[in-house]
Design an enzyme around this catalytic site. Structure first.
Site, PDB file in Angstrom:
ATOM      1  CG  HIS A 205     -93.762  16.747  97.138  1.00 34.81           C
ATOM      2  ND1 HIS A 205     -93.634  17.228  98.418  1.00 34.81           N
ATOM      3  CD2 HIS A 205     -94.440  17.688  96.446  1.00 34.81           C
ATOM      4  CE1 HIS A 205     -94.222  18.422  98.488  1.00 34.81           C
ATOM      5  NE2 HIS A 205     -94.709  18.727  97.311  1.00 34.81           N
TER       6      HIS A 205
HETATM    7  C1  UD1 Z   1     -98.493  19.287  93.531  1.00 28.25           C
HETATM    8  C2  UD1 Z   1     -98.221  20.795  93.571  1.00 28.25           C
HETATM    9  C3  UD1 Z   1     -97.267  21.106  94.713  1.00 28.25           C
HETATM   10  C4  UD1 Z   1     -97.772  20.538  96.031  1.00 28.25           C
HETATM   11  C5  UD1 Z   1     -98.033  19.048  95.851  1.00 28.25           C
HETATM   12  C6  UD1 Z   1     -98.596  18.453  97.121  1.00 28.25           C
HETATM   13  C7  UD1 Z   1     -98.234  21.935  91.380  1.00 28.25           C
HETATM   14  C8  UD1 Z   1     -97.393  22.551  90.330  1.00 28.25           C
HETATM   15  N1  UD1 Z   1     -97.577  21.253  92.341  1.00 28.25           N
HETATM   16  O1  UD1 Z   1     -97.271  18.641  93.224  1.00 28.25           O
HETATM   17  O2  UD1 Z   1     -97.172  22.516  94.842  1.00 28.25           O
HETATM   18  O3  UD1 Z   1     -96.787  20.739  97.020  1.00 28.25           O
HETATM   19  O4  UD1 Z   1     -98.986  18.872  94.790  1.00 28.25           O
HETATM   20  O5  UD1 Z   1     -98.546  17.060  97.096  1.00 28.25           O
HETATM   21  O6  UD1 Z   1     -99.438  22.077  91.357  1.00 28.25           O
HETATM   22  N2  UD1 Z   1     -99.243  11.465  90.852  1.00 28.25           N
HETATM   23  C9  UD1 Z   1     -99.842  10.254  91.129  1.00 28.25           C
HETATM   24  N3  UD1 Z   1    -101.053  10.249  91.746  1.00 28.25           N
HETATM   25  C10 UD1 Z   1    -101.699  11.404  92.094  1.00 28.25           C
HETATM   26  C11 UD1 Z   1    -101.088  12.616  91.802  1.00 28.25           C
HETATM   27  C12 UD1 Z   1     -99.861  12.641  91.189  1.00 28.25           C
HETATM   28  O7  UD1 Z   1     -99.300   9.196  90.836  1.00 28.25           O
HETATM   29  O8  UD1 Z   1    -102.800  11.312  92.674  1.00 28.25           O
HETATM   30  C13 UD1 Z   1     -97.886  11.472  90.232  1.00 28.25           C
HETATM   31  C14 UD1 Z   1     -97.901  11.497  88.728  1.00 28.25           C
HETATM   32  O9  UD1 Z   1     -96.766  10.796  88.301  1.00 28.25           O
HETATM   33  C15 UD1 Z   1     -97.741  12.977  88.427  1.00 28.25           C
HETATM   34  C16 UD1 Z   1     -96.810  13.405  89.542  1.00 28.25           C
HETATM   35  O10 UD1 Z   1     -97.202  12.627  90.669  1.00 28.25           O
HETATM   36  O11 UD1 Z   1     -97.221  13.218  87.167  1.00 28.25           O
HETATM   37  C17 UD1 Z   1     -96.862  14.874  89.853  1.00 28.25           C
HETATM   38  O12 UD1 Z   1     -98.194  15.261  90.185  1.00 28.25           O
HETATM   39  P1  UD1 Z   1     -98.637  16.799  90.032  1.00 28.25           P
HETATM   40  O13 UD1 Z   1    -100.065  16.934  90.358  1.00 28.25           O
HETATM   41  O14 UD1 Z   1     -98.186  17.330  88.716  1.00 28.25           O
HETATM   42  O15 UD1 Z   1     -97.774  17.578  91.090  1.00 28.25           O
HETATM   43  P2  UD1 Z   1     -97.264  17.181  92.558  1.00 28.25           P
HETATM   44  O16 UD1 Z   1     -95.852  16.787  92.458  1.00 28.25           O
HETATM   45  O17 UD1 Z   1     -98.204  16.289  93.271  1.00 28.25           O
END
Ligand code: UD1
Length: 355
Positions: A205
């Site tokens: 991820h």
């Molecule tokens: C975040 C943390 C990372 C951690 C990970 C655990 C930061 C910078 N990154 O990354 O350190 O290892 O969580 O999982 O804080 N999305 C969904 N549903 C959700 C959440 C996210 O669809 O409930 C998708 C969206 O497209 C979003 C993308 O995932 O844009 C990224 O989500 P984001 O919260 O920015 O960071 P993670 O990659 O989850």
């Protein structure tokens, strides 16, 4: 004594569970603030239910966005929450955008901040997690370090006087759940018609592996070419990026499945032949469960897993294949991640530091 915990992403809910239990056992007030960074039920609600945390007291509903937009929305919303509760401590966890936002908001309001899982370093300044953890450590008043290596990093940055070695709270929760699931077969075996002990479990991820189309394709190629079925527990980020980049995930040995709840994940890890991941938590969980791990990154914060032979770093398809087929590592009695009682030490430290 009132403690406000701020969490927002999946690994923080796992760390919150033993801390919440220990705070309640000590008779202190605990207010749980969920930023809303993770909002899919399988990344969020399932952990609160399954790990006995109950519903968060405050939900900010921030959701996804660019780093600045997401972190800024949290900062704007947290000021009034801290103002209303005026806690003795704000407790922040790990290295996500939720961590740095809460630390920054609290420090500017002169509310003492403690950072759980302080002192980890990858020394890779392109990682968002590295920015978050360095800034949080330097802002926080109390640094709760999980390992001696983390303590040493903090000392090297002039932060020894704020540092306490408490152990790793993920060990607390992992040992408890491992004992509960050890005689339960993984749900994946029946569901996907697998043979226990004859599949690899994978998660990918991180931005470094998902954001660039060529890099994502290379990682997926590496997994698809392995010699056993590979169950990819697909985080929404990898699904979203693969769709945007036109990268097919379900190819070769790869079976794509939605993320698992915590106990199911531990059961699936225990019955696997090995783990391939870029997650920090899963590298450590693999070590603690005695499952060989191959980490798809150029460095790791959890270097003890590599030094003890249970983890190897792999980036190309060849390195991933060599990683999963290496001989089983030597058993070890080393316990770099503590004794399963870190959360009690966290609470004791918070209580005594406040007095
Ligand atoms: C975040 C943390 C990372 C951690 C990970 C655990 C930061 C910078 N990154 O990354 O350190 O290892 O969580 O999982 O804080 N999305 C969904 N549903 C959700 C959440 C996210 O669809 O409930 C998708 C969206 O497209 C979003 C993308 O995932 O844009 C990224 O989500 P984001 O919260 O920015 O960071 P993670 O990659 O989850």
């Amino acid at each position: 004594m009132k403690i406000v915990s701020v969490v927002g992403a999946r690994p923080q809910f796992v760390k919150l569970a033993p801390v919440h239990k220990a705070i309640r056992a000590a008779g202190a007030d605990h207010v749980i603030v969920h930023t809303g960074q993770h909002y899919d039920p399988m990344l969020s609600d399932v952990f609160f239910d399954e790990l006995g945390i109950g519903a968060p007291d405050v939900h900010l509903g921030v959701g996804s966005g660019s780093h600045g937009v997401q972190t800024g929305a949290m900062l704007a919303a947290l000021d009034s929450v801290f103002d209303e509760h005026r806690p003795d401590w704000v407790l922040v966890y790990g290295d996500t955008n939720s961590t740095v936002a809460a630390a920054l908001s609290a420090v500017k309001m002169h509310i003492p901040v403690a950072h759980l899982e302080a002192g980890l370093r990858s020394f890779n300044r392109r990682m968002p997690e590295e920015h978050n953890r360095v800034m949080t450590d330097h802002a926080a008043d109390l640094l709760l370090a999980p390992t001696q290596v983390a303590v040493d990093h903090l000392a090297a940055e002039g932060l020894a006087h704020r540092t306490v070695l408490v152990g790793d709270v993920m060990t607390d929760v992992l040992f408890q759940v491992r004992d509960e699931v050890s005689d339960r077969p993984s749900v994946l075996v029946d569901e996907l018609d697998l043979t226990a002990g004859d599949y690899y479990l994978a998660t990918i991820h991180r931005a470094e592996n998902t954001d660039d189309p060529g890099r994502l394709d290379e990682v997926i190629d590496g997994l698809a070419g392995l010699d056993k079925p590979v169950v990819l527990l697909a985080h929404p980020r990898v699904v979203a990026r693969a769709a945007a980049h036109g990268v097919e995930l379900a190819r070769g040995s790869l079976i794509v499945r939605s993320p698992l709840a915590y106990a199911d994940l531990i059961a699936a890890a225990l019955s696997s032949a090995g783990i391939v991941t870029d997650s920090g938590g899963l590298q450590k969980e693999a070590f603690l469960l005695g499952v060989p791990c191959t980490t798809v990154r150029t460095e790791t914060e959890w270097i003890e897993t590599v030094e003890l032979g249970w983890n190897v770093l792999a980036n190309t398809a060849e390195e991933i294949s060599a990683g999963v087929s290496r001989p089983r590592p030597m058993a070890t009695d080393a316990a770099p991640y503590g004794d399963g009682h870190a959360a009690e030490r966290v609470v004791k430290t918070l209580l005594s530091a406040a007095g």
